[in-house]
Motif scaffolding. Structure first.
Motif, PDB file in Angstrom:
ATOM      1  N   VAL A  40      -6.344   8.032   4.528  1.00  0.00           N
ATOM      2  CA  VAL A  40      -7.017   6.737   4.614  1.00  0.00           C
ATOM      3  C   VAL A  40      -8.501   6.984   4.831  1.00  0.00           C
ATOM      4  N   GLY A  41      -9.296   6.018   4.416  1.00  0.00           N
ATOM      5  CA  GLY A  41     -10.734   6.110   4.591  1.00  0.00           C
ATOM      6  C   GLY A  41     -11.316   4.736   4.844  1.00  0.00           C
ATOM      7  N   VAL A  42     -12.622   4.697   5.029  1.00  0.00           N
ATOM      8  CA  VAL A  42     -13.319   3.436   5.271  1.00  0.00           C
ATOM      9  C   VAL A  42     -14.522   3.374   4.342  1.00  0.00           C
ATOM     10  N   ALA A  43     -14.584   2.316   3.542  1.00  0.00           N
ATOM     11  CA  ALA A  43     -15.707   2.121   2.628  1.00  0.00           C
ATOM     12  C   ALA A  43     -16.702   1.144   3.240  1.00  0.00           C
ATOM     13  N   HIS A  44     -17.981   1.454   3.105  1.00  0.00           N
ATOM     14  CA  HIS A  44     -19.049   0.578   3.612  1.00  0.00           C
ATOM     15  C   HIS A  44     -18.884   0.293   5.100  1.00  0.00           C
ATOM     16  N   PHE A  45     -18.286   1.212   5.826  1.00  0.00           N
ATOM     17  CA  PHE A  45     -18.142   1.164   7.283  1.00  0.00           C
ATOM     18  C   PHE A  45     -17.135   0.125   7.783  1.00  0.00           C
ATOM     19  N   ILE A  46     -16.609  -0.735   6.912  1.00  0.00           N
ATOM     20  CA  ILE A  46     -15.727  -1.803   7.402  1.00  0.00           C
ATOM     21  C   ILE A  46     -14.456  -1.976   6.578  1.00  0.00           C
ATOM     22  N   LEU A  47     -14.415  -1.461   5.347  1.00  0.00           N
ATOM     23  CA  LEU A  47     -13.286  -1.733   4.461  1.00  0.00           C
ATOM     24  C   LEU A  47     -12.345  -0.527   4.415  1.00  0.00           C
ATOM     25  N   PRO A  48     -11.183  -0.625   5.060  1.00  0.00           N
ATOM     26  CA  PRO A  48     -10.242   0.500   5.027  1.00  0.00           C
ATOM     27  C   PRO A  48      -9.541   0.592   3.674  1.00  0.00           C
ATOM     28  N   TYR A  49      -9.181   1.795   3.293  1.00  0.00           N
ATOM     29  CA  TYR A  49      -8.431   1.991   2.056  1.00  0.00           C
ATOM     30  C   TYR A  49      -7.549   3.226   2.210  1.00  0.00           C
ATOM     31  N   ALA A  50      -6.486   3.263   1.416  1.00  0.00           N
ATOM     32  CA  ALA A  50      -5.591   4.415   1.395  1.00  0.00           C
ATOM     33  C   ALA A  50      -5.742   5.120   0.051  1.00  0.00           C
ATOM     34  N   TYR A  51      -5.381   6.390   0.022  1.00  0.00           N
ATOM     35  CA  TYR A  51      -5.511   7.124  -1.231  1.00  0.00           C
ATOM     36  C   TYR A  51      -4.467   8.231  -1.310  1.00  0.00           C
ATOM     37  N   ALA A  52      -4.180   8.621  -2.539  1.00  0.00           N
ATOM     38  CA  ALA A  52      -3.374   9.806  -2.826  1.00  0.00           C
ATOM     39  C   ALA A  52      -4.225  10.707  -3.704  1.00  0.00           C
ATOM     40  N   THR A  53      -4.321  11.969  -3.357  1.00  0.00           N
ATOM     41  CA  THR A  53      -5.166  12.878  -4.113  1.00  0.00           C
ATOM     42  C   THR A  53      -4.487  14.238  -4.225  1.00  0.00           C
ATOM     43  N   THR A  54      -5.105  15.141  -4.958  1.00  0.00           N
ATOM     44  CA  THR A  54      -4.533  16.464  -5.186  1.00  0.00           C
ATOM     45  C   THR A  54      -5.629  17.399  -5.684  1.00  0.00           C
ATOM     46  N   ASP A  55      -5.362  18.691  -5.613  1.00  0.00           N
ATOM     47  CA  ASP A  55      -6.285  19.684  -6.167  1.00  0.00           C
ATOM     48  C   ASP A  55      -5.946  20.023  -7.615  1.00  0.00           C
ATOM     49  N   HIS A  56      -4.902  19.411  -8.136  1.00  0.00           N
ATOM     50  CA  HIS A  56      -4.440  19.728  -9.487  1.00  0.00           C
ATOM     51  C   HIS A  56      -5.431  19.217 -10.533  1.00  0.00           C
ATOM     52  N   GLU A  57      -5.486  19.911 -11.650  1.00  0.00           N
ATOM     53  CA  GLU A  57      -6.357  19.512 -12.758  1.00  0.00           C
ATOM     54  C   GLU A  57      -5.516  18.827 -13.837  1.00  0.00           C
ATOM     55  N   PHE A  58      -5.978  17.678 -14.310  1.00  0.00           N
ATOM     56  CA  PHE A  58      -5.228  16.876 -15.276  1.00  0.00           C
ATOM     57  C   PHE A  58      -5.983  16.774 -16.596  1.00  0.00           C
ATOM     58  N   SER A  59      -5.224  16.498 -17.657  1.00  0.00           N
ATOM     59  CA  SER A  59      -5.866  16.053 -18.891  1.00  0.00           C
ATOM     60  C   SER A  59      -6.248  14.584 -18.715  1.00  0.00           C
ATOM     61  N   ARG A  60      -7.062  14.087 -19.621  1.00  0.00           N
ATOM     62  CA  ARG A  60      -7.470  12.684 -19.508  1.00  0.00           C
ATOM     63  C   ARG A  60      -6.267  11.754 -19.540  1.00  0.00           C
TER      64      ARG A  60
ATOM     65  N   ILE B 146       0.824  -1.209   0.000  1.00  0.00           N
ATOM     66  CA  ILE B 146       0.000   0.000   0.000  1.00  0.00           C
ATOM     67  C   ILE B 146       0.859   1.260   0.000  1.00  0.00           C
ATOM     68  N   VAL B 147       1.943   1.245   0.784  1.00  0.00           N
ATOM     69  CA  VAL B 147       2.780   2.445   0.898  1.00  0.00           C
ATOM     70  C   VAL B 147       3.432   2.803  -0.440  1.00  0.00           C
ATOM     71  N   PRO B 148       4.193   1.890  -1.076  1.00  0.00           N
ATOM     72  CA  PRO B 148       4.769   2.271  -2.375  1.00  0.00           C
ATOM     73  C   PRO B 148       3.712   2.518  -3.446  1.00  0.00           C
ATOM     74  N   HIS B 149       2.590   1.823  -3.366  1.00  0.00           N
ATOM     75  CA  HIS B 149       1.516   2.023  -4.347  1.00  0.00           C
ATOM     76  C   HIS B 149       1.039   3.472  -4.327  1.00  0.00           C
ATOM     77  N   GLU B 150       0.723   3.974  -3.141  1.00  0.00           N
ATOM     78  CA  GLU B 150       0.221   5.346  -3.048  1.00  0.00           C
ATOM     79  C   GLU B 150       1.326   6.370  -3.301  1.00  0.00           C
ATOM     80  N   LEU B 151       2.554   6.058  -2.882  1.00  0.00           N
ATOM     81  CA  LEU B 151       3.665   6.977  -3.156  1.00  0.00           C
ATOM     82  C   LEU B 151       3.898   7.128  -4.658  1.00  0.00           C
ATOM     83  N   LEU B 152       3.728   6.046  -5.397  1.00  0.00           N
ATOM     84  CA  LEU B 152       3.901   6.119  -6.851  1.00  0.00           C
ATOM     85  C   LEU B 152       2.782   6.937  -7.493  1.00  0.00           C
TER      86      LEU B 152
END
Length: 275
Positions: A78-98, A56-62
């Motif tokens: 990190v967040g929790v989906a459906h109240f039981i499934l934890p997940y990690a994420y990387a996000t940004t405010d930047h705007e990308f092309s497709r 998870i760590v290198p995945h999100e760092l990449l």
């Protein structure tokens, strides 16, 4: 997406296990503790759990490195989906092309596979199958999003958010929201039908065809491993046949492909109607 990721893990560990055996001549072993007492299995399970989550760590760092490459500032959480499934994420405010966003999505899968597979083979580290398969499973949502985005024109812009993606474009580029539930059901139904179909073909048609062809013995895959698919042996006194868990891997592959293709075609069909 948990169901799709599970299918992805089955596919990846089957393919990587078979590839490792073909390249090194020996099956990968996932036994890490000496077989001396009851705690051996517990320790093996613990090590497998660590290997399956450490990616998870290198995945999100990449993801973050790809975001920075295109001028964004990555944020992690990190967040929790459906109240039981934890997940990690990387996000940004930047705007990308497709196309930029597609690169951001696929970077962890491509880089970790391109680096991990050669290391696994050169040093014969069979245990790398687990984190590599887990990384591929974790990228299932990225692959699904990529397939979805490719149905949009390359001119649209995208903003990433922890709970989804905002697509910015002209009104004629609008697509209806795709149902994740429909994708999951497509994958599960496709996998189940394919697995049963392959099993019946091998169990019924396999021995008949091989007997007609005069084949006395055939083994596909490595017995006692997840890549084992089929074994047949014929002698003057008996005919034996067995079908292995590789059938599940084939079913998972077909199920995922079926779900992704159906999702892509739904989006394309809707875009044609809008146009």
């Amino acid at each position: 997406m948990a169901a799709l990721s599970t299918l992805g893990f089955v596919v990846a560990i089957s393919l990587l296990g078979g590839f490792y055996h073909a390249a090194t001549g020996s099956p990968a072993t996932l036994q890490f503790a000496p077989n001396v007492s009851w705690w051996t299995s517990a320790l093996d399970v613990l090590v497998l759990f660590v290997l399956a989550t450490v990616f998870i760590v290198p995945h999100e760092l990449l993801h973050g490195l790809a975001i920075r490459y295109y001028g964004g500032e990555a944020r992690y959480g990190v967040g929790v989906a459906h109240f039981i499934l934890p997940y990690a994420y990387a996000t940004t405010d930047h705007e990308f092309s497709r196309n930029q966003f597609v690169v951001v999505l696929l970077t962890p899968l491509v880089v970790m596979t391109a680096v991990g597979v050669p290391l696994m083979l050169v040093f014969e580290w069979g245990w790398l199958i687990v984190p590599l398969a887990a990384n591929a499973a974790g990228a299932i949502a990225d692959l699904w999003m990529t397939m979805t985005l490719l149905a949009f024109p390359a001119t649209v812009r995208l903003e990433d958010h922890p709970d989804g993606v905002r697509i910015i474009g002209q009104e004629r580029n609008r697509r209806p929201a795709l149902s994740v539930t429909a994708v999951v059901w497509d994958a599960l139904a496709g996998a189940a039908v394919a697995a049963v179909g392959v099993f019946l073909v091998l169990a019924i048609g396999g021995p008949l065809a091989l007997d007609v062809l005069g084949v006395d013995s055939l083994t596909v895959g490595t017995p006692d491993t997840f890549s084992f698919l089929f074994a047949f042996s014929s002698s003057p006194t008996e005919i034996s046949m067995s079908v292995g868990p590789g059938v599940v891997g084939i079913g998972a592959v077909i199920g995922l492909v079926y779900a992704f293709v159906r999702s892509y075609r739904r989006t394309r069909a809707t875009s044609s109607e809008v146009a």
